[in-house]
Design a protein around this motif. Structure first.
Motif: not given
Length: 395
Positions: A85-88, A90-97, A125-136, A160-164
């Protein structure tokens, strides 16, 4: 508000959302390539955001449908990293959860329909905005009580760890906290965040992000060379990051460093030392309401990025030097007023300009006449970071 977003959620998931969440994009204002050296940065949240209509779910999974993309579904019973899943997304969502779970907070199931005005490749930084959104979202639904900087760290962990993708913490922190902030990464696990009491809306200038037209693809080696060369400098002193190498010791052993790491590595290190100092000067200028001094430091930072850091023109490029061209065009149109600099990682993507309001329309039309319609984005600083934007009424 958000009626269209909520309707699209209902159309996709067959129920009404209970909440709307928002996380902003970010702009780097000072400190170019300093964060990964445990340095200082100045960043701001902008008025472009990633938003989600959300409803709790009993499916035991997080389902995220981003507009224009296929459905992403992550089972909350399967939170181990999946290398494929690296680079997807799904990896970000799974990693945040997974990170929420590791911190002792059971991640809650939900459905989300996501739209964004933080376009990929915009340098915001669209990726950071998405990560923060899921975290919030997870923080609110689970009443977890994480602070904004902690949500930023969760996002960084997932990337870093899930998205790679190795990344610093600036992007996520700026999006999570909001407004203009100074960040000192001397201790990366516990960055010092300094809110800046400055009203950008009243300074008489507009913030423009200009798309140079150059793609970041095929530039991985350029970005890696910066960190690798700085690592070579640090290794002379037995350190991992330049923040841990005293500047006077660096200059005292300059010949040795040059021999071990090369001239470009030395120049890049000089940039990092100087830009760290400039961030502190920029912070002081804004706190003292001295915007002309702030603009001078922006110019100095931009010149340093071009001359010392050398992240404006990709190595070997002659016919196509889009970022350099965009900077030259912006400086010409500014006519000695305002300031401009390379934005973010450099080599491609966007530049940043602070434009006097009375010149804004002429500046924008001049940029777009050459670089194309829609290439000049006029932004403002957003006071809020990642937030619950609305509790939906179902009257």
């Amino acid at each position: 508000m958000y009626e269209s977003l909520k309707k699209r959620f209902t159309d996709q998931f067959g129920t009404k959302p209970g909440f709307v969440f928002s996380a902003p994009g970010r702009t780097e204002i000072g400190g170019n390539h300093t964060d990964h050296q445990h340095g200082c940065v100045l960043a701001g949240a902008v008025n472009l955001d990633t938003v989600a209509a959300v409803a709790r779910s009993e499916r035991g999974a997080i389902r995220v449908l981003s507009e224009g993309y296929p459905l992403c579904e992550v089972s909350l019973s399967e939170l181990e990293a999946v290398p494929a899943e690296a680079g997807t997304t799904k990896a970000l969502v799974r990693g945040i959860a997974a990170r929420f779970a590791a911190l002792g907070h059971s991640p809650m199931a939900f459905d989300a329909y996501v739209t964004s005005t933080v376009l990929p490749g915009s340098g915001l930084s669209s990726s950071a905005a998405f990560e923060v959104l899921i975290g919030v979202i997870l923080n609110h639904l689970g009443s977890c009580g994480l602070t904004a900087p902690e949500i930023a760290q969760v996002g960084q962990y997932a990337e870093n760890v899930y998205f790679g993708k190795p990344c610093g913490l600036m992007d996520q922190t700026a999006s999570a906290v909001g407004n203009i902030i100074g960040i000192d990464f001397a201790d990366p696990a516990h960055p010092k965040i300094q809110p800046v009491a400055f009203d950008f809306a009243s300074c008489g200038y507009s913030l423009c992000i200009i798309d140079s037209g150059a793609s970041h693809s095929d530039l991985t080696d350029c970005y890696a060379a910066i960190t690798n060369e700085l690592k070579a400098v640090c290794s002379v002193f037995g350190k991992e990051a330049l923040r841990d190498v005293p500047e006077d010791e660096f200059y005292a052993r300059l010949g040795e460093v040059r021999q071990a790491a090369g001239d470009r590595a030395v120049l890049r290190a000089i940039h990092v030392y100087e830009d760290n100092k400039r961030v502190r000067l920029q912070l002081r200028a804004l706190e003292n309401d001295n915007f002309p001094a702030f603009l001078e430091y922006v110019k100095e930072s931009g010149d340093s990025s071009w001359m010392y850091l050398q992240n404006v023109i990709p190595e070997g490029r002659t016919a196509r030097q889009e970022v350099a061209f965009a900077l030259a065009l912006a400086k010409h149109l500014l006519g000695g007023h305002g300031a401009c600099r390379v934005h973010g990682g450099g080599f491609a993507g966007t530049i940043q300009a602070f434009v006097p309001n009375e010149q804004l329309e002429e500046f924008r039309s001049g940029i777009e006449a050459v670089l194309g319609e829609g290439s000049c984005h006029v932004l403002s600083i957003r006071p809020e970071g990642g937030i619950l934007a609305e509790v939906c009424s179902h009257d």
